[in-house]
Design a protein around this motif. Structure first.
Motif, PDB file in Angstrom:
ATOM      1  N   UNK A  96      30.015  51.674  46.809  1.00 34.63           N
ATOM      2  CA  UNK A  96      30.594  51.769  45.534  1.00 34.63           C
ATOM      3  C   UNK A  96      31.559  50.542  45.835  1.00 34.63           C
ATOM      4  N   UNK A  97      32.579  51.257  46.568  1.00 34.68           N
ATOM      5  CA  UNK A  97      33.923  50.754  47.325  1.00 34.68           C
ATOM      6  C   UNK A  97      33.750  48.907  47.641  1.00 34.68           C
ATOM      7  N   UNK A  98      32.395  48.959  48.358  1.00 36.43           N
ATOM      8  CA  UNK A  98      32.042  47.780  48.942  1.00 36.43           C
ATOM      9  C   UNK A  98      31.521  47.043  47.564  1.00 36.43           C
ATOM     10  N   UNK A  99      30.763  47.254  47.181  1.00 38.55           N
ATOM     11  CA  UNK A  99      30.832  46.546  45.292  1.00 38.55           C
ATOM     12  C   UNK A  99      31.142  46.126  44.784  1.00 38.55           C
ATOM     13  N   UNK A 100      32.350  47.218  44.458  1.00 33.95           N
ATOM     14  CA  UNK A 100      34.140  46.267  43.799  1.00 33.95           C
ATOM     15  C   UNK A 100      35.054  45.656  44.442  1.00 33.95           C
ATOM     16  N   UNK A 157      36.179  39.263  44.907  1.00 35.67           N
ATOM     17  CA  UNK A 157      35.680  38.322  45.503  1.00 35.67           C
ATOM     18  C   UNK A 157      34.679  37.231  44.051  1.00 35.67           C
ATOM     19  N   UNK A 158      34.231  37.736  43.221  1.00 35.50           N
ATOM     20  CA  UNK A 158      33.279  36.515  42.723  1.00 35.50           C
ATOM     21  C   UNK A 158      34.221  36.375  41.499  1.00 35.50           C
ATOM     22  N   UNK A 159      35.593  37.201  40.891  1.00 39.37           N
ATOM     23  CA  UNK A 159      35.832  36.798  40.177  1.00 39.37           C
ATOM     24  C   UNK A 159      37.549  36.126  40.559  1.00 39.37           C
ATOM     25  N   UNK A 160      37.252  35.416  41.893  1.00 41.55           N
ATOM     26  CA  UNK A 160      38.620  34.810  42.487  1.00 41.55           C
ATOM     27  C   UNK A 160      38.493  32.964  42.024  1.00 41.55           C
ATOM     28  N   UNK A 161      38.666  32.194  42.849  1.00 35.71           N
ATOM     29  CA  UNK A 161      38.706  31.482  42.092  1.00 35.71           C
ATOM     30  C   UNK A 161      38.234  29.878  42.416  1.00 35.71           C
ATOM     31  N   UNK A 162      39.052  30.292  44.275  1.00 36.98           N
ATOM     32  CA  UNK A 162      39.187  29.441  45.149  1.00 36.98           C
ATOM     33  C   UNK A 162      38.003  29.527  46.185  1.00 36.98           C
ATOM     34  N   UNK A 163      37.228  28.629  46.785  1.00 33.16           N
ATOM     35  CA  UNK A 163      36.510  28.941  48.065  1.00 33.16           C
ATOM     36  C   UNK A 163      36.152  29.711  49.198  1.00 33.16           C
ATOM     37  N   UNK A 164      38.379  29.382  49.551  1.00 28.86           N
ATOM     38  CA  UNK A 164      38.674  29.975  50.683  1.00 28.86           C
ATOM     39  C   UNK A 164      39.399  31.204  50.898  1.00 28.86           C
ATOM     40  N   UNK A 165      39.510  31.672  49.021  1.00 27.15           N
ATOM     41  CA  UNK A 165      39.554  32.946  48.531  1.00 27.15           C
ATOM     42  C   UNK A 165      39.022  33.885  48.061  1.00 27.15           C
ATOM     43  N   UNK A 166      37.313  33.129  48.193  1.00 22.32           N
ATOM     44  CA  UNK A 166      36.454  34.335  48.304  1.00 22.32           C
ATOM     45  C   UNK A 166      35.767  34.651  49.496  1.00 22.32           C
ATOM     46  N   UNK A 167      35.641  33.613  50.077  1.00 21.01           N
ATOM     47  CA  UNK A 167      36.169  33.772  51.222  1.00 21.01           C
ATOM     48  C   UNK A 167      36.431  35.150  52.668  1.00 21.01           C
ATOM     49  N   UNK A 168      37.683  35.038  51.703  1.00 18.79           N
ATOM     50  CA  UNK A 168      38.709  35.755  52.262  1.00 18.79           C
ATOM     51  C   UNK A 168      38.826  36.983  52.325  1.00 18.79           C
ATOM     52  N   UNK A 169      38.455  36.992  50.787  1.00 18.39           N
ATOM     53  CA  UNK A 169      37.458  37.929  50.443  1.00 18.39           C
ATOM     54  C   UNK A 169      36.279  39.193  50.837  1.00 18.39           C
ATOM     55  N   UNK A 170      35.525  38.282  50.689  1.00 17.09           N
ATOM     56  CA  UNK A 170      34.192  38.410  51.360  1.00 17.09           C
ATOM     57  C   UNK A 170      34.425  39.293  52.690  1.00 17.09           C
ATOM     58  N   UNK A 171      35.073  38.512  53.663  1.00 15.32           N
ATOM     59  CA  UNK A 171      35.438  39.569  54.800  1.00 15.32           C
ATOM     60  C   UNK A 171      36.667  40.120  55.031  1.00 15.32           C
ATOM     61  N   UNK A 172      36.687  40.163  53.912  1.00 17.14           N
ATOM     62  CA  UNK A 172      38.410  41.039  54.430  1.00 17.14           C
ATOM     63  C   UNK A 172      37.172  42.820  53.529  1.00 17.14           C
ATOM     64  N   UNK A 173      36.587  42.156  53.059  1.00 18.33           N
ATOM     65  CA  UNK A 173      35.693  43.313  51.670  1.00 18.33           C
ATOM     66  C   UNK A 173      34.464  43.882  53.504  1.00 18.33           C
ATOM     67  N   UNK A 174      34.108  43.456  53.710  1.00 14.81           N
ATOM     68  CA  UNK A 174      32.960  44.099  55.350  1.00 14.81           C
ATOM     69  C   UNK A 174      33.877  44.297  55.794  1.00 14.81           C
ATOM     70  N   UNK A 175      35.059  44.099  56.193  1.00 15.61           N
ATOM     71  CA  UNK A 175      36.395  44.574  57.511  1.00 15.61           C
ATOM     72  C   UNK A 175      36.285  45.963  57.000  1.00 15.61           C
ATOM     73  N   UNK A 176      37.176  46.174  55.230  1.00 15.99           N
ATOM     74  CA  UNK A 176      37.194  47.545  55.388  1.00 15.99           C
ATOM     75  C   UNK A 176      36.258  48.505  54.575  1.00 15.99           C
ATOM     76  N   UNK A 177      34.637  47.381  54.378  1.00 15.26           N
ATOM     77  CA  UNK A 177      33.742  48.547  54.103  1.00 15.26           C
ATOM     78  C   UNK A 177      33.340  48.995  55.402  1.00 15.26           C
TER      79      UNK A 177
END
Length: 100
Positions: free
Chosen positions: A53-57, A62-82
């Motif tokens: 659920x933490x990863x999904x949140x 990440x899906x709500x952010x607006x720029x491609x670099x922020x999306x990639x950064x969010x996805x990468x960080x989400x994976x690291x934190x998970x």
């Protein structure tokens, strides 16, 4: 949030947790880790479910952010934190007194 220790396990020094929490706040909604902390504190559901659920949140943020670099950064960080909570979350799961 009430009862949240921020981002990072209880055994991280508070300044490190504070820095991680600040940095993560640039990308994610704090409620994601507050809910994760609550799930760990209560230990009513399996730890893997809390972590998923933490990863999904985080991915929802990440899906709500607006720029491609922020999306990639969010996805990468989400994976690291998970990955970190999957590897080391057992040190905090169900340990009420150490979460605050």
């Amino acid at each position: 949030a009430s009862g949240s220790n921020g981002l990072g396990p209880w055994w991280f020094p508070k300044p490190v947790r504070d820095a991680l929490t600040w940095f993560s706040g640039l990308f994610f909604d704090e409620a994601a880790w507050a809910r994760h902390d609550e799930g760990y504190r209560k230990a009513e559901k399996p730890r893997a479910l809390c972590d998923r659920k933490f990863l999904q949140a985080m991915l929802r943020d990440a899906s709500l952010t607006t720029t491609i670099w922020r999306i990639w950064a969010c996805v990468w960080l989400a994976g690291v934190f998970w990955l970190m909570v999957r590897l080391f979350g057992w040190t905090a799961y169900g340990r009420h007194e150490r979460m605050l």
